[in-house]
Design an enzyme around this catalytic site. Structure first.
Site, short mmCIF file in Angstrom:
data_model
loop_
_atom_site.label_atom_id
_atom_site.label_comp_id
_atom_site.label_asym_id
_atom_site.label_seq_id
_atom_site.Cartn_x
_atom_site.Cartn_y
_atom_site.Cartn_z
N ASP A 25 0.82 -1.21 0.00
CA ASP A 25 0.00 0.00 0.00
C ASP A 25 0.86 1.27 0.00
O ASP A 25 0.31 2.38 -0.03
CB ASP A 25 -0.97 0.01 1.18
CG ASP A 25 -0.28 -0.03 2.54
OD1 ASP A 25 0.95 0.15 2.61
OD2 ASP A 25 -0.98 -0.24 3.55
N ASP A 47 20.06 -4.49 -1.02
CA ASP A 47 19.29 -3.29 -1.34
C ASP A 47 19.20 -2.34 -0.15
O ASP A 47 18.67 -1.23 -0.28
CB ASP A 47 17.89 -3.65 -1.84
CG ASP A 47 17.11 -4.50 -0.85
OD1 ASP A 47 17.59 -5.59 -0.51
OD2 ASP A 47 16.04 -4.07 -0.39
#
Length: 462
Positions: A128, A257
């Protein structure tokens, strides 16, 4: 140790634009129902000339993301790949954040303003794009504590509550939402290079390397820029690993990452501070194998640098990359000693003696179960009298410590007031419960003040 903030005028400098469209994709901030300012870091706002913003202006720029004057007109969700728990994932990137401003501070260091929880991007997948308010509060506590303990860390710049009810599987839901702004020395990750390598784009790889060397490390290019960048990153990341250990910190998700090319720690999720010197202690409940346990963080970061070296093979022969990578263990050991001495507040008397002191400290903390924060607090400037019945390992450490000279002949009163500043999980939860149940932000404010007082005492003699 960690860089101290100094006032500087606002100097926008959007260098990321030099990398073109390949570095990221345009993103739009969410239109939040509310924007309630909960935290603003005026100490670091001064370093980039933004401390004079009133709250309404602050919210416009860091809650509604109106572009800063002369800065990036459109935010960028950065592209990258990454190894996540050593499984390669090409389907990631900035999924709930973006880079939206760059500027110079007083010594010309280029700084980024990036977000967490600012809405969906092309890389959100099924997420979201939001951040829980609890996650924002935890980020404040992590970055403030790490900064005080000398860790090269991003700074939590702003937290604004956004008025949405979020559903999460790992905490009671619905829960409150927030958008965070992070001040960081770059958002270029090891995973950024992995993506370019996976795409086989040698031209852009050279461009990205040049950007990092000239804009982030501020150095002229050598004959082999790829090996030059790796060597610099190895130095910074080895020091980062040592700083985690000396702070008693466990990041929790040291994926490629999440490792910044500048060696700056950032992106805090399931972090913890371990109470004791316990190599097996883990932060993330899902780290079932202990891959990123307290005592394995140096190994994890070295492995990640190996993945950077693999990516840089696109534009460099292997031998100079291997030579740079092989320096990590020695650099890490030197950094451990330097940072132990710094936190203990004593001067070096020689490599062999210093190493003996550090090894004795580790033995005392681990074998006699002395809390890390208590150990460093009371031994700072030789306050060993706080331990009524020291064990044999503690006595051995004390004898070695007495051979070292304090960096300050006048003992700072902070270390004798008996108030030990720690950041254990129960403290974090208590601070959050005060907010969640009573909307009481005073415990958080008090904790930040206490952490900064410790930081001033630690840095007084640096």
């Amino acid at each position: 140790m960690n860089k101290k903030p100094f006032p500087s005028p606002y100097r926008p400098d959007s260098q990321i634009a030099s990398l073109g469209a390949q570095i990221g994709d345009p993103a739009q901030p969410a239109n939040f129902p509310e924007t309630i300012l909960r935290f603003r870091n005026d100490r670091w706002a001064e370093t980039i000339g933004l401390a004079d913003y009133d709250d309404a202006t602050w919210i416009r720029h860091f809650g509604r993301f109106e572009p800063l004057p002369g800065n990036m007109p459109v935010p960028l969700a950065l592209r990258y790949h990454g190894h996540q728990f050593r499984v390669y994932n090409p389907d990631i990137g900035d999924g709930r954040g973006f880079l939206f401003a760059q500027m110079r501070e007083g010594d010309d260091r280029l700084l980024d303003l990036g977000t967490k929880g600012s809405g969906t991007t092309p890389y959100s997948r099924r997420g979201d794009g939001r951040l829980t308010l609890k996650g924002g509060v935890r980020e404040i506590l992590a970055t403030e504590m790490l900064e005080a303990l000398g860790v090269n860390t991003s700074k939590t710049f702003s937290i604004i509550e956004t008025g949405e009810a979020l559903m999460r599987g790992d905490e009671p839901s619905p829960t409150r939402s927030a958008v965070m702004v992070r001040l960081s020395h770059s958002h270029i990750r090891i995973g950024s290079f992995q993506r370019v390598a996976a795409e086989g784009d040698a031209e852009f790889m050279q461009q990205l390397i040049t950007y990092c060397l000239t804009q982030l490390y501020n150095v002229a290019l050598s004959e082999n820029p790829a090996a030059q960048l790796l060597a610099l990153a190895v130095e910074r990341v080895a020091d980062l690993a040592a700083s985690y250990m000396t702070a008693g910190f466990v990041h929790g998700v040291l994926n490629t990452d999440n490792i910044n090319i500048t060696g700056e720690s950032f992106d805090y999720g399931p972090w913890r501070f371990t109470e004791y010197w316990d190599p097996q202690f883990t932060a993330a409940y899902f780290d079932e194998s202990g891959l990123y346990a307290f005592g394995r963080q140096a190994e994890a970061l070295h492995w990640n640098l190996g993945q950077l070296a693999v990516a840089l093979r696109l534009v460099s022969e292997a031998p100079p990359l291997i030579s740079a990578l092989e320096r990590f263990p020695e650099l890490y050991q030197r950094a451990i000693i330097r940072r132990f001495l710094w936190r203990l507040g004593v001067e070096s008397i020689g490599e062999a003696e210093d190493r003996q002191l550090v090894e004795a400290a580790e033995r005392a903390m681990s074998r006699e179960r002395i809390p890390i924060d208590r150990f460093f607090h009371y031994y700072r400037f030789g306050s060993q009298g706080a331990f009524a019945t020291p064990g044999e390992y503690q006595i051995a450490f004390t004898e070695l410590l007495q051979k070292h000279t304090s960096v300050d002949a006048h003992r700072d009163a902070y270390w004798t007031n008996g108030r030990i500043c720690s950041m254990l999980i129960n403290e974090v939860e208590d601070i959050w419960q005060a907010i969640a149940e009573k909307d009481d932000w005073q415990p958080l404010n008090d904790k930040v003040s206490a952490i900064r007082a410790m930081g001033r005492a630690l840095n007084a003699c640096s």
